[in-house]
Design a protein around this motif. Structure first.
Motif, mmCIF file in Angstrom:
data_model
loop_
_atom_site.group_PDB
_atom_site.id
_atom_site.type_symbol
_atom_site.label_atom_id
_atom_site.label_comp_id
_atom_site.label_asym_id
_atom_site.label_seq_id
_atom_site.Cartn_x
_atom_site.Cartn_y
_atom_site.Cartn_z
ATOM 1 N N GLU A 1 9.284 4.928 9.046
ATOM 2 C CA GLU A 1 8.640 3.722 8.519
ATOM 3 C C GLU A 1 8.550 3.769 6.993
ATOM 4 O O GLU A 1 8.920 2.806 6.309
ATOM 5 C CB GLU A 1 7.250 3.560 9.120
ATOM 6 C CG GLU A 1 6.550 2.278 8.678
ATOM 7 C CD GLU A 1 5.186 2.100 9.321
ATOM 8 O OE1 GLU A 1 4.425 1.220 8.865
ATOM 9 O OE2 GLU A 1 4.868 2.851 10.276
ATOM 10 N N ALA A 2 8.099 4.893 6.459
ATOM 11 C CA ALA A 2 7.982 5.015 5.002
ATOM 12 C C ALA A 2 9.362 5.005 4.354
ATOM 13 O O ALA A 2 9.556 4.416 3.284
ATOM 14 C CB ALA A 2 7.239 6.304 4.649
ATOM 15 N N PHE A 3 10.330 5.635 5.007
ATOM 16 C CA PHE A 3 11.684 5.691 4.461
ATOM 17 C C PHE A 3 12.303 4.299 4.403
ATOM 18 O O PHE A 3 12.940 3.917 3.409
ATOM 19 C CB PHE A 3 12.555 6.614 5.319
ATOM 20 C CG PHE A 3 13.555 7.408 4.534
ATOM 21 C CD1 PHE A 3 13.201 8.616 3.955
ATOM 22 C CD2 PHE A 3 14.847 6.951 4.367
ATOM 23 C CE1 PHE A 3 14.126 9.355 3.232
ATOM 24 C CE2 PHE A 3 15.773 7.676 3.653
ATOM 25 C CZ PHE A 3 15.411 8.892 3.078
ATOM 26 N N SER A 4 12.105 3.541 5.457
ATOM 27 C CA SER A 4 12.635 2.176 5.492
ATOM 28 C C SER A 4 11.972 1.304 4.436
ATOM 29 O O SER A 4 12.627 0.482 3.790
ATOM 30 C CB SER A 4 12.418 1.570 6.883
ATOM 31 O OG SER A 4 13.098 2.304 7.867
ATOM 32 N N ARG A 5 10.678 1.483 4.272
ATOM 33 C CA ARG A 5 9.939 0.685 3.295
ATOM 34 C C ARG A 5 10.409 0.972 1.864
ATOM 35 O O ARG A 5 10.637 0.067 1.073
ATOM 36 C CB ARG A 5 8.452 0.959 3.436
ATOM 37 C CG ARG A 5 7.573 0.066 2.541
ATOM 38 C CD ARG A 5 6.099 0.230 2.871
ATOM 39 N NE ARG A 5 5.648 1.603 2.681
ATOM 40 C CZ ARG A 5 5.296 2.417 3.665
ATOM 41 N NH1 ARG A 5 5.360 2.009 4.919
ATOM 42 N NH2 ARG A 5 4.887 3.658 3.419
ATOM 43 N N LEU A 6 10.584 2.256 1.537
ATOM 44 C CA LEU A 6 11.000 2.580 0.170
ATOM 45 C C LEU A 6 12.435 2.121 -0.085
ATOM 46 O O LEU A 6 12.772 1.677 -1.175
ATOM 47 C CB LEU A 6 10.835 4.075 -0.104
ATOM 48 C CG LEU A 6 11.854 5.072 0.458
ATOM 49 C CD1 LEU A 6 13.031 5.259 -0.489
ATOM 50 C CD2 LEU A 6 11.183 6.425 0.698
#
Length: 926
Positions: free
Chosen positions: A390-395
């Motif tokens: 989730e964090a990887f996709s967001r960044l």
């Protein structure tokens, strides 16, 4: 599928890319080295006769001759002898789907150009002679020109020539592409100025009277002409004079009229290479004009093309065959069945096949498995942390300013391919579908245009590369994938009427002719369904692998052949289930981690996997690096090239491929020549990425301004001639990531060498492989350095000092030691690895999620494998606490990597197991 009795299933293979610089002699010279590594078989790239200068061997022009650039028959036999002296078998990569065309080397193709449909070889190629375009009726498109036909003609790029040795005429394009003139037109060339030439020319003109023997009759007349020219200088002079009539003046179209008229009469139409997208009328390998598809389902062609390779199987030269691009064949299952039957003796057979996530290899194919793309991605997923998705996709979305889902990227990419590079093939399919529709009043109103829309939308959503409908009725698997694609295509807003999808569904499944008196031709319907399958595969390959994989850069370690970039991580239980399934059903399946087709080497990916564990830190680094580099270039707004997606990719490539010898170095201590060499590798990979993505540049029309700006960005980033704030910020993070990647690399090496299947080592990958996309992944291998290092490693193993190699991990000796020891154990205990049980070992304790462990067991004998995963979150010196793995019955074990005894009752702690090395390979010690 269980191996047949007596079938030689390899213990392990070593892939070598043969080419002009590394032929039979040099392969023979490393036979003893690869035998010492512990493999059982050389796995050779294609070595049949290919186009001159071929670097890969897939552009074969003669299946029954060795490639002279690799060596002659004596050199080949010396290689075979060297392999046998070192107890090595041999597996050959064989190419049945296509041949190299163009140039002047493929005799079959040249004969087709000369005689058109009358050629005895015209049925060997998938050529659409009955085109809907009048200008292609009965002609074969030859898209070899680098500019518009008229411009090339006026510039003298097309020249009529006479071959005195063969007595034949041909038009040559750029001195390299031979386009034979129809013998019936020799009279036009020879004219009536010389009585002997007039007589011979008249005989050529009236060749039709010799039917059906016009081809041998023409050969006799050519020989007569060649003899006459050799004996009579006046005849030779007369021909030379006649040729001048077909030459003109640069820039004056009228002066080239005779040559233009002659060209217009031929069985071929020479054209600008870009014309192929719209007018190509022969099946290609993907969209490569120089590779023409073969109709290998034709019995005569099959027998001819396989004469040499099957002879080598029968005489024991080959133990196995790897079939290249199996999905390109119209009937893969039928082909494999025919191959096995024709061999008459058991042999190892694997196919290059890319499987979707939900797709299983067809169990009714008489093969031993695939070449292992799915294993590389399965295993790689173990080192990707799903908690960071989730964090990887967001960044990623925040940095590039786009959150388009991967599924949509793939759909658009496939549409792009069908509307450009492979538009002609879709047009042909649409016309064939409309002809079938018109054959029955119930569907007569489905026009080619309506069917074109429906086919395009269906293929754009096809969930697999292809189905395998073969005229016997679709399997449940075929029907599932066809029905799914059709159902998705129906949802398209403003698409064709739904009734056309009803027709298309019945056409692709052959349900149209399932009942008698259907009103449709059974042959036409079946043939269409099978040709559709030959098209959907290349569209998927070009749309997914060669477009979407270069547009979607969230974590490029996942953008691998057979990979699924939208699937973030693989659980340990899923890995175990896949291994158990392979042990039961496909024990001969290859296990690959790097190939000549991988977009990034195994250790490049091993580093990048670690980014999934640190999304917040990764985001901070990327933002910092971007500000520093763009400020250095005066790009305060951040809008200059590269765009954010290409920039994001660039940072990943730098991290993944950064040379081990430069790891840990200060910016002012980096050798400028080494950095220049590395920069050129990055430039090559970035250039390919930009062109394959087809957003800012393409191969057909490179955007020089954009590409130049990106190259400047790269050189600025890697400039070590002055202080470089970017490198000062980059290098500490790179060093940290490289250390984690090293552990991941050792772990995946041990997993590959001990999992069910046949592990393959791609040339040179016994040391660190930090390669990028081809041609970088096909770079020369320094075998002398490896031979020297192997000598040292064998001594280190003998002294039980392997753990000490960790301190000098950058030289790759530790990976070489793991490879050698694991392969030695496979040789010591062949039954365990060939047919033994696969038993998952479930870890317990606070770090249980960070270990993968299993046992291979045969009777009372067992081997235990344990490796860490997601080690980035554990730190450089992990505290394993109370984490342990169970052990099979027995208390005395020896670690085959370190040589140390391991005491254990029912379980062993990870702190004990990984005390010296971060991986363990245990075997019973009494």
């Amino acid at each position: 599928m269980a191996p047949a009795a007596g079938k030689p299933i390899p213990r392990a293979t070593y892939r070598v890319q043969l080419n002009g610089a590394f032929g039979f002699d040099r392969t023979a010279a490393i036979a003893d080295y690869i035998a010492r590594l512990g493999v059982s078989h050389l796995y050779a790239s294609p070595y049949m006769k290919a186009r001159p200068g071929s670097t890969h061997g897939y552009d074969i022009v003669d299946h029954n001759a060795l490639n002279p650039e690799l060596g002659d028959q004596n050199a080949f036999q010396e290689m075979v002898g060297a392999l046998k002296r070192n107890s090595l078998g041999q597996i050959l990569d064989f190419v049945p789907n296509h041949m190299g065309v163009g140039g002047s080397d493929n005799e079959w193709w040249l004969n087709v150009l000369e005689w058109g449909e009358e050629s005895p070889y015209s049925g060997y190629f998938d050529i659409e002679w009955d085109s809907d375009y009048r200008y292609l009726q009965g002609k074969l498109l030859v898209p070899v020109l680098g500019d518009q036909y008229g411009a090339v003609l006026m510039s003298g790029g097309l020249e009529l020539r006479f071959d005195q040795e063969t007595g034949s005429f041909a038009v040559w394009a750029y001195d390299s592409h031979k386009l034979p003139v129809r013998p019936q037109d020799y009279g036009i060339v020879l004219g009536d100025d010389h009585p002997d030439l007039e007589r011979i020319g008249d005989a050529f003109t009236h060749l039709a009277y010799a039917r059906p023997h016009q081809i041998p009759r023409a050969a006799v007349q050519k020989a007569e002409l060649a003899t006459l020219v050799a004996a009579r200088p006046d005849v030779a002079d007369a021909i030379a004079q006649r040729l001048t009539a077909f030459r003109g003046y640069s820039g004056e179209m009228e002066s080239w009229g005779r040559l233009h008229e002659l060209i217009g009469r031929q069985n071929w139409r020479v054209a600008y290479f870009k014309v192929a997208a719209d007018d190509i009328n022969y099946r290609r390998f993907f969209n490569i004009n120089e590779l023409a598809g073969l109709r290998m389902d034709e019995p005569e062609l099959f027998d001819v093309a396989h004469r040499m390779v099957l002879a080598m199987v029968k005489d024991g030269t080959l133990d196995g065959i790897r079939i290249d691009h199996i999905d390109g064949l119209i009937d893969p299952k039928g082909y494999c069945e025919r191959l096995v039957e024709a061999a008459g003796t058991p042999f190892y057979l694997v196919v290059e096949k890319i499987l979707a996530r939900h797709e299983r290899l067809r169990e009714d194919w008489p093969i031993d498995g695939t070449t292992g793309y799915e294993f590389a991605n399965l295993m790689g997923g173990l080192f990707v942390d799903p908690k960071g998705e989730e964090a990887f996709s967001r960044l990623y979305a925040g940095f590039i300013g786009n959150d388009e889902p991967f599924e949509e990227v793939v759909r658009k990419s496939k549409i792009r391919i069908m509307e450009s590079e492979m538009a002609s093939e879709l047009n042909v399919l649409s016309r064939k579908a409309s002809r079938i529709a018109r054959s029955n009043p119930a569907t007569a109103d489905f026009t080619a245009n309506i069917l074109h829309q429906a086919l395009k939308e269906t293929i754009a959503r096809f969930p697999v590369y292809r189905t395998y409908v073969d005229g016997t009725g679709p399997t449940d698997l075929d029907r599932r994938d066809i029905d799914w694609a059709i159902s998705q295509a129906r949802r398209v807003a403003q698409g064709p009427d739904e009734s056309v999808y009803d027709f298309l569904q019945r056409l692709l499944t052959t349900d149209l002719v399932a009942a008698p008196k259907s009103g449709y031709s059974h042959r036409q319907v079946t043939r269409f369904a099978m040709r559709f399958q030959q098209y959907s595969g290349p569209v998927m390959a070009k749309g997914l692998e060669d477009t979407a994989f270069y547009r979607y850069n969230r974590l490029v370690a996942l953008n691998e052949v057979g990979g699924h970039p939208d699937h973030f991580g693989v659980s340990v239980s899923a890995f175990h289930r896949a291994n158990q399934d392979r042990a039961r059903n496909w024990p001969g399946n290859m296990l690959s981690t790097t190939t000549h087709d991988t977009k990034r080497g195994e250790d490049t990916r091993a580093r990048l996997y670690a980014l999934s564990e640190m999304p917040e830190d990764w985001e901070r680094q990327v933002q910092t690096w971007s500000r520093l580099l763009r400020a250095r270039r005066g790009d305060v707004e951040g809008t200059a090239p590269p765009d954010r997606s290409d920039e994001y990719l660039f940072y990943q490539l730098l991290l993944g491929a950064w040379p081990v010898e430069l790891t840990g170095a200060a910016p002012d201590r980096i050798d400028q020549s080494a950095m220049t060499a590395f920069a050129e590798r990055i430039v090559g990979a970035m250039t390919k990425s930009m062109r394959e993505a087809k957003l800012h540049s393409t191969w057909a029309a490179p955007n020089e301004a954009y590409e130049s700006a990106v190259v400047g960005f790269i050189h600025d980033a890697l400039d070590v001639t002055r202080r470089n704030a970017f490198l000062e910020a980059f290098l500490p993070f790179q060093a940290t990531l490289a250390r984690i990647g090293m552990v991941n690399g050792l772990a995946q090496t041990l997993l590959k060498l001990t999992s069910p299947g046949v592990p393959d080592i791609y040339q040179g990958c016994e040391l660190w492989n930090l390669s990028l996309v081809d041609p970088d992944n096909r770079s020369p291998v320094d075998y002398e350095a490896r031979r020297t290092l192997l000598d040292e490693v064998e001594d280190v193993v003998e002294r039980g000092a392997v753990a000490g190699l960790l301190e000098r991990w950058t030289d790759g000796a530790i990976k070489l030691a793991v490879t050698r020891q694991a392969l030695a154990l496979r040789a010591d205990k062949p039954e365990i690895f060939a047919a033994g049980e696969y038993l998952p070992l479930e870890a317990t304790g606070e770090r249980a999620d960070h270990v993968v462990a299993y046992a291979r067991r045969n009777g009372d004998d067992s081997v235990v494998v344990a490796v860490p995963r997601l080690v980035g979150r554990l730190g450089e010196n992990p505290d394993w606490g109370n984490t342990a793995i169970p052990l099979p019955r027995g208390t005395r074990w020896r670690d085959r990597l370190t040589g140390k005894e391991v005491e254990g009752q029912d379980a062993v702690s990870l702190a004990t197991l990984f005390a010296d090395l971060p991986i363990a390979l245990l075997s019973r010690d009494g």
